[in-house]
Design an enzyme around this catalytic site. Structure first.
Site, PDB file in Angstrom:
ATOM      1  N   ASP A  37      -0.949   2.363   7.007  1.00 49.01           N
ATOM      2  CA  ASP A  37      -0.776   1.405   5.930  1.00 49.01           C
ATOM      3  C   ASP A  37      -0.173   0.131   6.543  1.00 49.01           C
ATOM      4  OD1 ASP A  37      -0.529   0.459   3.222  1.00 49.01           O
ATOM      5  OD2 ASP A  37       1.602   0.938   3.339  1.00 49.01           O
ATOM      6  N   ASP A  39       1.591  -2.995   4.331  1.00 46.73           N
ATOM      7  CA  ASP A  39       2.780  -3.460   3.608  1.00 46.73           C
ATOM      8  C   ASP A  39       3.772  -2.322   3.411  1.00 46.73           C
ATOM      9  OD1 ASP A  39       1.866  -6.158   3.180  1.00 46.73           O
ATOM     10  OD2 ASP A  39       0.471  -5.360   1.703  1.00 46.73           O
TER      11      ASP A  39
END
Length: 322
Positions: A37, A39
């Site tokens: 991922d 953020d």
């Protein structure tokens, strides 16, 4: 090493020039593939939230819109279109606040150099906008190193004067970008095994519940300590390894590779094997300072980590041990 067979428009072939960075570890026979991922994982803040708070709907309205997603009042896609549509700033000007506010994991740069030097592909899967994520990586770790990271995210139409920010969604559904659907797209066109018959070790790194559809499919799951993904893993009895920085991930990854080499000699299935990770294997089979504005000493983090393991929710589930 097997070649990548991915959609040209979606995932350009990863290329890892040899000798770019001195090798720090003898490569394992087994291929290792990392998906992460963006953020809250590579960067501590959300890139979109920084823009919305400073050049769009503002903090209060953005929090209200976030709550609509959490309660299910409206879809992620519908709310996100409102947030992106609230922006009125040129891309270059908007990026200035991101350079000031974003903090990169203090050990990500070294970890990614470790991946390059050991031929480990590192891929970002995100619900954000690809032009923003690429620019952030180019600036924070440099364009040369950033080029080694493949980004699977939504595209965007951004007008030169900044009056229009329109996401170009990867999927025509309420998510906009369904990470699981992205992998399914690659599933039919890429090989699931290495040329020598060994099966790659699939690693996923994340921080939030939105990462669960992808995280469940990995052989090894790293969850940022103290955030919702870790809480969810505990609540739902999902095996994971907690981390504070990417230095922790590197240490544990070296250990896992060594343990796998000792027990399997890199052949067949990895010691930490999850059959549900097969669609990740089909998706890819190839092989600092926290802010730009200041240099801050990193806090000393605990180093003695144990895997938090509970009964698996599927069978078989990798049993990771320290």
């Amino acid at each position: 090493m097997p070649s990548v067979m991915l959609p040209k428009a979606a995932l350009p072939t990863l290329k890892t020039p040899k000798g770019l960075i001195p090798t720090v570890q003898e490569p394992s026979k087994r291929d290792v593939i990392i998906f992460s991922d963006f953020d809250g994982t590579i960067f501590m803040q959300d890139t979109g939230h920084i823009l919305f708070d400073h050049h769009g709907c503002g903090v209060t309205k953005r929090q209200e819109l976030d709550e609509e997603i959490k309660t299910g009042a409206r879809s992620f896609r519908a709310v996100s279109e409102d947030m992106w549509g609230s922006l009125n700033v040129r891309f270059e000007d908007g990026f200035e606040v991101m350079k000031e506010k974003l903090e990169i994991d203090p050990d990500f740069d070294e970890f990614h150099k470790y991946c390059i030097s050991n031929g480990i592909p590192f891929n970002v899967i995100s619900a954000g906008l690809k032009p923003i994520l690429r620019r952030v990586l180019d600036v924070f770790i440099g364009e040369t190193q950033s080029a080694h990271i493949e980004i699977v995210a939504n595209d965007a139409k951004i007008s030169p004067d900044g009056t229009e920010w329109k996401p170009i969604w990867r999927h025509d559904n309420e998510l906009g970008h369904d990470k699981a659907a992205s992998i399914q797209e690659y599933k039919t066109i890429a090989s699931s095994e290495s040329e020598d018959g060994s099966i790659p070790l699939i690693v996923f790194v994340g921080d939030g519940v939105s990462d669960l559809p992808a995280a469940r499919e990995a052989d090894v799951l790293f969850a940022r300590r103290g955030l919702r993904l870790e809480e969810y893993c505990i609540e739902n009895k999902i095996s994971y390894i907690p981390f504070d920085t990417f230095a922790d991930i590197q240490k544990d990854l070296v250990r896992l590779i060594q343990e796998d080499q000792e027990s399997t000699k890199g052949a067949g299935k990895p010691a930490q094997y999850n059959p549900r990770a097969n669609f990740w294997r089909r998706a890819s089979s190839k092989k600092a300072v926290p802010t730009l504005g200041s240099i801050q000493a990193s806090n000393t983090l605990s180093t003695g980590k144990k895997l938090h393991h509970t009964e698996p929710v599927f069978t078989p589930q990798p049993t990771l041990v320290s």
